[in-house]
Design a protein around this motif. Structure first.
Motif, short mmCIF file in Angstrom:
data_model
loop_
_atom_site.label_atom_id
_atom_site.label_comp_id
_atom_site.label_asym_id
_atom_site.label_seq_id
_atom_site.Cartn_x
_atom_site.Cartn_y
_atom_site.Cartn_z
N PHE A 212 115.98 30.45 30.15
CA PHE A 212 116.74 31.68 30.41
C PHE A 212 116.12 32.54 31.48
O PHE A 212 116.82 33.16 32.26
CB PHE A 212 116.87 32.49 29.10
CG PHE A 212 117.67 31.78 28.06
CD1 PHE A 212 119.06 31.78 28.12
CD2 PHE A 212 117.05 31.08 27.03
CE1 PHE A 212 119.81 31.11 27.17
CE2 PHE A 212 117.79 30.40 26.07
CZ PHE A 212 119.18 30.42 26.14
N ARG A 213 114.80 32.60 31.52
CA ARG A 213 114.14 33.56 32.41
C ARG A 213 113.37 32.88 33.54
O ARG A 213 112.74 33.56 34.34
CB ARG A 213 113.20 34.45 31.61
CG ARG A 213 113.95 35.34 30.62
CD ARG A 213 112.99 36.23 29.87
NE ARG A 213 112.36 37.21 30.73
CZ ARG A 213 111.03 37.44 30.76
NH1 ARG A 213 110.22 36.74 30.00
NH2 ARG A 213 110.54 38.36 31.56
N GLY A 214 113.41 31.56 33.59
CA GLY A 214 112.73 30.84 34.66
C GLY A 214 111.23 31.11 34.68
O GLY A 214 110.61 31.26 33.62
N PRO B 230 103.63 26.36 28.33
CA PRO B 230 104.81 25.72 27.72
C PRO B 230 105.14 24.41 28.42
O PRO B 230 105.77 24.41 29.48
CB PRO B 230 105.94 26.74 27.94
CG PRO B 230 105.32 27.93 28.57
CD PRO B 230 104.00 27.54 29.12
N LYS B 231 104.71 23.32 27.88
CA LYS B 231 105.02 22.01 28.47
C LYS B 231 104.92 20.94 27.40
O LYS B 231 104.37 21.16 26.32
CB LYS B 231 104.07 21.70 29.62
CG LYS B 231 102.63 21.56 29.21
CD LYS B 231 101.79 21.02 30.35
CE LYS B 231 100.37 20.77 29.88
NZ LYS B 231 99.48 20.27 30.88
N MET C 282 109.22 27.06 26.47
CA MET C 282 110.14 26.23 27.27
C MET C 282 111.58 26.74 27.13
O MET C 282 112.34 26.73 28.09
CB MET C 282 110.03 24.76 26.86
CG MET C 282 108.72 24.14 27.35
SD MET C 282 108.63 22.34 27.12
CE MET C 282 108.17 22.22 25.40
N LEU C 283 111.93 27.20 25.92
CA LEU C 283 113.27 27.77 25.73
C LEU C 283 113.42 29.06 26.53
O LEU C 283 114.45 29.28 27.17
CB LEU C 283 113.53 28.05 24.24
CG LEU C 283 113.75 26.81 23.37
CD1 LEU C 283 113.82 27.20 21.90
CD2 LEU C 283 115.02 26.07 23.79
N THR D 95 110.09 28.93 12.87
CA THR D 95 108.70 28.79 13.33
C THR D 95 108.61 28.98 14.84
O THR D 95 107.70 29.64 15.34
CB THR D 95 108.14 27.41 12.93
OG1 THR D 95 108.32 27.26 11.51
CG2 THR D 95 106.66 27.28 13.25
N VAL D 96 109.60 28.44 15.57
CA VAL D 96 109.63 28.66 17.03
C VAL D 96 109.83 30.15 17.31
O VAL D 96 109.15 30.74 18.16
CB VAL D 96 110.76 27.81 17.68
CG1 VAL D 96 110.96 28.22 19.13
CG2 VAL D 96 110.42 26.32 17.58
#
Lengths: 185, 156
Positions: free
Chosen positions: B38-40, B54-55, B33-34, A125-126
């Motif tokens: 990796f990419r800041g 994303p928080k 967030m993931l 899902t992510v």
């Protein structure tokens, strides 16, 4: 007081967690965090999911509109279109049946120990949400706008007092719930 | 009567948190967030993550809470059990763990992609949107089940 709570970020984080705990508790109690119950609904052999959803909508609708009449809450309609709701909805449905959980019940299934909800479901899902973020720039000005309905609600569309819709819709939901009960579904 | 409880819970979220229950945004936020790991800050170059920031917020904590609430409820009622492959799936497709987890992953991808495409899921559109009588939400909720019923009948 209410305004302070609503705008306090730490308070809302705690409230989100507490609301989630209550929601997860109810979903698990209702049985809808189980693969068999969700597939039973989609195979039209077990109507638990529909009963939970329709009774939540019935009670929620009357209460939220009553609170709105009292000036205590405002509505939060999500904007949409035929392009978002129909196409996105159908893609969602394919995943719903293949996985056997939806995003909320997925978390609940995980909580009651169903590992396929974690290692397959949550990871997928992510990943799917991320793929959509990649596709979004190409979709947002085209297909996502097809047949735009914005945040329009039924009473706004019909240009009537909300209760002129709530009463018949509520009656209809009660009738469906009673019919399902009578049919032993 | 679990449904009525969820309905009452929605009154409270509108009243105290000035929003409705929805779960799928949290999965997009997690993805963002993931990616940020990796990419800041480059993650914010994606238009989507400028709109869906994303928080960790109310909605993200809600999904964490659901897992905790279901854990508590299952412990109290003695229904907690570690299950790797659901029984109904095993009856139809066998007990292979990789097969079930692969299917669950693919299903999850469609679920995540479709819920973000539709702008909500079974809770955000299916309960919160429909209870506000939003036309787009009713349409989405109906399509969730149309797609789901058709796919389930193809599978079983």
């Amino acid at each position: 007081m209410l305004k302070r709570v609503r705008t306090s970020e730490p308070a809302q984080l705690v409230l989100g967690l507490v609301t989630g705990i209550a929601f997860g508790f109810l979903l698990q109690k209702g049985g809808v965090t189980r693969y068999e119950v969700i597939l039973g609904q989609l195979l039209l052999t077990d109507f638990t999911v529909l009963k939970v959803m329709l009774s939540a909508v019935l009670v929620g609708m009357v209460g939220v509109y009553a609170l709105r009449d009292l000036g205590l809450v405002r509505l939060h309609p999500k904007p949409g279109s035929f392009g978002t709701s129909v196409l996105g909805g159908l893609i969602f449905g394919v995943g719903f049946a293949l996985l056997g959980y939806c995003p909320g019940t997925l978390a609940g299934a995980l909580g009651q120990g169903h590992l396929d909800a974690l290692f397959g479901g949550a990871v997928g899902t992510v990943a799917g949400a991320w793929l959509f973020a990649l596709a979004y720039p190409r979709l947002r000005r085209s297909v996502l706008l097809w047949g735009n309905v914005g945040t329009l609600t039924l009473p706004e569309w019909l240009k009537v007092n909300p209760w002129a819709v709530i009463v018949p819709v509520g009656g209809f939901l009660v009738a469906i719930l009673l019919a399902m009960e009578a049919a032993g579904l | 009567m679990v449904g009525a409880g969820i309905g009452i819970l929605s009154w409270l979220t509108f009243l105290i948190s000035d929003r409705g229950i929805g779960c799928s945004t949290a999965f997009a936020q997690t993805a963002g967030m993931l990616e940020r790991l990796f990419r800041g800050e480059k993650v914010y170059l994606r238009p989507y993550f400028r709109e869906v920031v994303p928080k960790v917020d109310w909605g993200w904590m809600l999904v964490v809470g659901i897992a905790l609430g279901a854990f508590a409820s299952s412990l109290l009622s003695g229904t907690f059990s570690l299950e790797v492959v659901p029984a109904l799936w095993a009856q139809r497709f066998g007990g292979s763990v990789p097969l079930r987890w692969a299917a669950a992953f693919l299903g999850g991808v469609a679920l995540g992609f479709g819920s973000r495409w539709a702008g909500g899921c079974t809770s955000g559109h299916g309960i919160t949107g429909t209870l506000q009588l939003v036309i787009g939400s009713w349409l989405a909720a109906i399509c969730f089940f149309v797609g789901g019923v058709l796919t389930a009948h193809l599978l079983f």
